[in-house]
Design a protein around this motif. Structure first.
Motif, PDB file in Angstrom:
ATOM      1  N   TRP A 182      -5.771  16.569   0.016  1.00  0.00           N
ATOM      2  CA  TRP A 182      -5.593  15.309   0.747  1.00  0.00           C
ATOM      3  C   TRP A 182      -5.237  14.154  -0.184  1.00  0.00           C
ATOM      4  O   TRP A 182      -4.768  13.105   0.244  1.00  0.00           O
ATOM      5  N   LEU A 183      -5.460  14.363  -1.474  1.00  0.00           N
ATOM      6  CA  LEU A 183      -5.460  13.238  -2.404  1.00  0.00           C
ATOM      7  C   LEU A 183      -4.133  12.463  -2.454  1.00  0.00           C
ATOM      8  O   LEU A 183      -4.112  11.236  -2.359  1.00  0.00           O
ATOM      9  N   ASP A 184      -3.029  13.193  -2.581  1.00  0.00           N
ATOM     10  CA  ASP A 184      -1.740  12.488  -2.698  1.00  0.00           C
ATOM     11  C   ASP A 184      -1.471  11.593  -1.497  1.00  0.00           C
ATOM     12  O   ASP A 184      -1.016  10.459  -1.646  1.00  0.00           O
ATOM     13  N   ASP A 185      -1.780  12.114  -0.304  1.00  0.00           N
ATOM     14  CA  ASP A 185      -1.572  11.303   0.901  1.00  0.00           C
ATOM     15  C   ASP A 185      -2.448  10.057   0.889  1.00  0.00           C
ATOM     16  O   ASP A 185      -2.011   8.966   1.236  1.00  0.00           O
ATOM     17  N   TYR A 186      -3.692  10.248   0.479  1.00  0.00           N
ATOM     18  CA  TYR A 186      -4.618   9.110   0.452  1.00  0.00           C
ATOM     19  C   TYR A 186      -4.130   8.042  -0.538  1.00  0.00           C
ATOM     20  O   TYR A 186      -4.226   6.850  -0.290  1.00  0.00           O
ATOM     21  N   ILE A 187      -3.614   8.526  -1.656  1.00  0.00           N
ATOM     22  CA  ILE A 187      -3.106   7.583  -2.664  1.00  0.00           C
ATOM     23  C   ILE A 187      -1.924   6.797  -2.096  1.00  0.00           C
ATOM     24  O   ILE A 187      -1.856   5.572  -2.197  1.00  0.00           O
ATOM     25  N   ASP A 188      -1.011   7.519  -1.446  1.00  0.00           N
ATOM     26  CA  ASP A 188       0.144   6.832  -0.843  1.00  0.00           C
ATOM     27  C   ASP A 188      -0.299   5.814   0.196  1.00  0.00           C
ATOM     28  O   ASP A 188       0.228   4.702   0.257  1.00  0.00           O
ATOM     29  N   GLN A 189      -1.291   6.217   0.999  1.00  0.00           N
ATOM     30  CA  GLN A 189      -1.767   5.293   2.035  1.00  0.00           C
ATOM     31  C   GLN A 189      -2.392   4.039   1.420  1.00  0.00           C
ATOM     32  O   GLN A 189      -2.170   2.921   1.889  1.00  0.00           O
ATOM     33  N   ALA A 190      -3.164   4.253   0.358  1.00  0.00           N
ATOM     34  CA  ALA A 190      -3.796   3.097  -0.295  1.00  0.00           C
ATOM     35  C   ALA A 190      -2.718   2.153  -0.823  1.00  0.00           C
ATOM     36  O   ALA A 190      -2.805   0.930  -0.662  1.00  0.00           O
ATOM     37  N   ILE A 191      -1.696   2.728  -1.427  1.00  0.00           N
ATOM     38  CA  ILE A 191      -0.630   1.885  -1.984  1.00  0.00           C
ATOM     39  C   ILE A 191       0.122   1.145  -0.886  1.00  0.00           C
ATOM     40  O   ILE A 191       0.464  -0.027  -1.022  1.00  0.00           O
ATOM     41  N   GLU A 192       0.322   1.829   0.208  1.00  0.00           N
ATOM     42  CA  GLU A 192       1.004   1.159   1.314  1.00  0.00           C
ATOM     43  C   GLU A 192       0.203  -0.015   1.866  1.00  0.00           C
ATOM     44  O   GLU A 192       0.768  -0.989   2.337  1.00  0.00           O
ATOM     45  N   ALA A 193      -1.105   0.124   1.784  1.00  0.00           N
ATOM     46  CA  ALA A 193      -1.967  -0.929   2.358  1.00  0.00           C
ATOM     47  C   ALA A 193      -2.328  -2.015   1.341  1.00  0.00           C
ATOM     48  O   ALA A 193      -3.154  -2.882   1.623  1.00  0.00           O
ATOM     49  N   VAL A 194      -1.714  -1.978   0.169  1.00  0.00           N
ATOM     50  CA  VAL A 194      -2.034  -2.997  -0.847  1.00  0.00           C
ATOM     51  C   VAL A 194      -1.678  -4.386  -0.338  1.00  0.00           C
ATOM     52  O   VAL A 194      -0.634  -4.590   0.283  1.00  0.00           O
ATOM     53  N   GLU A 195      -2.582  -5.311  -0.590  1.00  0.00           N
ATOM     54  CA  GLU A 195      -2.345  -6.706  -0.213  1.00  0.00           C
ATOM     55  C   GLU A 195      -2.033  -7.453  -1.512  1.00  0.00           C
ATOM     56  O   GLU A 195      -2.821  -7.413  -2.451  1.00  0.00           O
ATOM     57  N   THR A 196      -0.860  -8.077  -1.569  1.00  0.00           N
ATOM     58  CA  THR A 196      -0.468  -8.752  -2.814  1.00  0.00           C
ATOM     59  C   THR A 196      -0.475 -10.266  -2.626  1.00  0.00           C
ATOM     60  O   THR A 196       0.082 -10.777  -1.657  1.00  0.00           O
ATOM     61  N   LYS A 197      -1.137 -10.939  -3.543  1.00  0.00           N
ATOM     62  CA  LYS A 197      -1.227 -12.403  -3.472  1.00  0.00           C
ATOM     63  C   LYS A 197      -0.778 -12.997  -4.797  1.00  0.00           C
ATOM     64  O   LYS A 197      -1.081 -12.442  -5.847  1.00  0.00           O
ATOM     65  N   VAL A 198      -0.075 -14.108  -4.725  1.00  0.00           N
ATOM     66  CA  VAL A 198       0.244 -14.828  -5.959  1.00  0.00           C
ATOM     67  C   VAL A 198      -0.773 -15.961  -6.087  1.00  0.00           C
ATOM     68  O   VAL A 198      -0.881 -16.814  -5.214  1.00  0.00           O
ATOM     69  N   ILE A 199      -1.539 -15.903  -7.140  1.00  0.00           N
ATOM     70  CA  ILE A 199      -2.630 -16.861  -7.308  1.00  0.00           C
ATOM     71  C   ILE A 199      -2.194 -17.951  -8.287  1.00  0.00           C
ATOM     72  O   ILE A 199      -1.795 -17.661  -9.408  1.00  0.00           O
ATOM     73  N   ARG A 200      -2.300 -19.183  -7.837  1.00  0.00           N
ATOM     74  CA  ARG A 200      -1.921 -20.311  -8.696  1.00  0.00           C
ATOM     75  C   ARG A 200      -3.118 -21.211  -8.934  1.00  0.00           C
ATOM     76  O   ARG A 200      -3.972 -21.351  -8.062  1.00  0.00           O
TER      77      ARG A 200
END
Ligand code: ATP
Ligand code: MG
Length: 402
Positions: free
Chosen positions: A371-389
Motif C-alpha cells: 500500500w505504501l507507494d499509493d499512500y505516499i502519492d496520496q500524501a503528496i497530492e494532499a500537500v498544502e503549500t504556503k508562502v510565509i512572509r
C-alpha cells in the motif's frame, strides 16, 4: 552624535573570486528589501562595501534590520565629511563626545585609501588626535588598550569617522548557494539547522509532517510561526505541510513496534525527496544530531538515509545541545520551539525504538507493504503549500490585539 550614514562591510563574499559580483548584488538586494521599512534611507554600493544614507531614519532601527541580513560582515555608524582637515577634526570630536561618561583613553587609527591625500596615516593620527586631546582635557592616548578606538578612513568619495564596529551575521547572501528542503518539526533543532543552512546561502523550502487530528491545529500553527521567524532573515520561506496521519496509522497497525520510527523516517525522507525534485531542490536539511535519540544513532541514520540519493545536510550533527539552544535563542526560534504542542513522531512513539535497525528486516517489511507507494502519492497530492512572509507576522500580531 547622530550618525548620518552606516558603513557596511561585506563578509565572505569578498573571498569569492568570480562569483563576487553576483554575491554582492544579491547582498545589496537583500539589504534594500530590509530597508524598505525605512523609506528615507538609501544605499550606495561600492566594491566590497555599502554606504547607507540614513536621511533621518533612526540608526537603531536600521541597525537591527541589518543584523538580520546574511552576508554582512560588520557595520559602523559613521560621520561623513569632505577631505578638509578641520571638518575631519570636528567629526572626530563629535564621535568622541558621544560617550557619557567621557572615556579616559583613546587611539586614532587613520587609513588613507586615497593616496593622493596630502597627509599620510601617521600624520593624520597626530593631526586628528591632537585636536581631540586639546578639546577633551580628561582624555589620554593609549595605543595598546584604548577604551575607544577612533577610525578615520580617507577615501576619494569622502572621509568616514567612527568608533563602533557592530558584527553582522556573516555567511552568504540569501539563496546564493542553491536550494534545499528543510525537514521542519516543531522542535528546537530543525529551525536552527534551517537557519544555519540559510546562513550558508542555501534557500530552504520547509517540509512539515503533521498528524492531524492526532496533532492539533496549534501544533501546525507553531511550525508556521517558526517558518515565519526564519523568513525574517530571507524575506520568505515556502512551507509544505504534508498530511502524515494515514501513513502513520497504517504503519502502526502493520509494523514491528521497535522499527516503527525507522520506517516512518524512511517514508518522510522519501516524500521529502519527491518534493525536492518537484521544487528543484538539491539537498535535504535536517536537525539531526549524532546520538541524541534512538533514531539518530549512526546505525539509524545509516538505515534511514538509504532511501534517498540527495545530499543530506545536518548542520547540527556534532553540536552540543547547549550550543544549539544558544543559537535558537539568538535567532528567535526558542520561545516558539518550547511551546508544548505535540509532534507527529511523539504521538506515535513506540516504547523501545531500535537503536540498531536491521536493514534486512526493514527491506522485508517494506516489501510487504504493498500500500505504501499509493499512500505516499496520496500524501503528496494532499500537500498544502504556503508562502510565509515576515510581515504577515506583524499583521497577525496586530489582528490578535483587536
Ligand atoms: P527537532 O528538535 O528538530 O524536532 P529532534 O531532536 O526532536 O529534532 P527528531 O524528532 O528525531 O529529533 O527529528 C530529527 C529531525 O527529523 C528533525 O530535526 C527534523 O529535521 C526532522 N523531523 C522530525 N519530525 C518532523 C516533522 N514532523 N516534520 C518534518 N520534519 C521532521
Ligand atoms: Mg522533534
Amino acid at each position: 552624535m547622530r550618525p548620518q550614514y552606516i558603513l557596511v562591510r561585506f563578509g565572505e563574499v569578498t573571498l569569492k573570486g568570480r562569483n563576487r559580483t553576483r554575491f554582492e548584488q544579491q547582498l545589496v538586494k537583500d539589504m534594500k528589501r530590509k530597508l524598505e521599512a525605512f523609506p528615507k534611507s538609501a544605499i550606495e554600493h561600492t566594491f566590497g562595501r555599502a554606504l547607507i544614507a540614513l536621511n533621518g531614519e533612526a540608526y537603531e532601527g536600521v541597525s537591527a534590520a541589518l543584523k538580520r541580513v546574511f552576508g554582512i560582515y560588520s557595520f559602523s555608524p559613521v560621520l561623513r565629511t569632505d577631505q578638509q582637515l578641520e571638518n575631519i577634526r570636528e567629526a572626530a570630536l563629535a564621535v568622541m563626545k558621544q560617550y557619557d561618561p567621557e572615556p579616559r583613553t583613546f587611539k586614532v587609527t587613520a587609513r588613507r585609501a586615497d593616496k593622493s591625500y596630502p597627509h599620510d596615516s601617521q600624520k593624520m593620527n597626530h593631526l586628528v588626535g591632537g585636536y581631540v586631546l586639546k578639546n577633551m582635557p580628561g582624555l589620554k592616548v593609549d595605543v595598546r588598550e584604548p577604551e575607544v578606538q577612533l577610525w578615520v578612513e580617507i577615501r576619494p568619495e569622502g572621509v568616514f569617522v567612527y568608533s563602533q564596529i557592530e558584527k553582522g551575521l556573516k555567511g552568504f547572501p540569501a539563496g546564493s548557494n542553491g536550494k534545499g528542503m528543510l525537514m521542519l518539526s516543531g522542535g528546537i533543532d530543525s529551525p536552527v539547522a534551517g537557519w544555519l543552512a540559510m546562513k550558508r546561502g542555501l534557500r530552504v523550502e520547509a517540509v512539515h509532517f503533521h498528524s492531524y487530528p492526532y496533532t492539533s491545529e496549534r501544533a501546525k500553527q507553531k511550525v508556521i510561526d517558526l517558518a515565519r521567524t526564519l523568513a525574517d532573515y530571507v524575506d520568505e520561506v515556502t512551507l509544505h505541510l504534508v498530511p502524515f496521519t494515514d501513513i502513520q496509522v497504517r504503519l502502526k497497525q502493520e509494523s514491528n513496534d521497535n522499527l516503527l520510527i525507522t520506517l516512518m523516517r524512511r517514508i518522510m525522507f522519501r516524500i521529502t525527496e519527491k518534493l525536492a525534485h518537484a521544487n528543484d531542490a538539491k539537498a535535504i536539511v535536517t536537525g539531526e544530531n549524532l546520538g541524541q535519540v534512538a533514531s539518530q544513532t549512526l546505525s539509524s541514520l545509516y538505515a534511514i538515509e538509504q532511501v534517498t540519493t540527495l545530499p543530506i545536510l545536518r548542520p547540527l550533527i556534532m553540536m552540543e545541545k547547549e550550543e544549539i539552544i544558544r543559537i535558537s535563542e539568538q535567532i528567535g526560534t526558542y520561545e516558539t520551539s518550547i511551546l508544548p504542542y505535540e509532534d507527529c513522531c511523539t504521538v506515535f512513539l513506540p516504547k523501545s525504538p531500535s537503536t540498531n535497525p536491521n536493514m534486512k528486516v526493514i527491506r522485508q517489511l517494506e516489501r510487504s507493504m504493498d500500500w505504501l507507494d499509493d499512500y505516499i502519492d496520496q500524501a503528496i497530492e494532499a500537500v498544502e503549500t504556503k508562502v510565509i512572509r515576515p510581515q504577515e507576522q506583524k499583521l497577525g500580531e496586530w489582528e490578535r490585539l483587536f
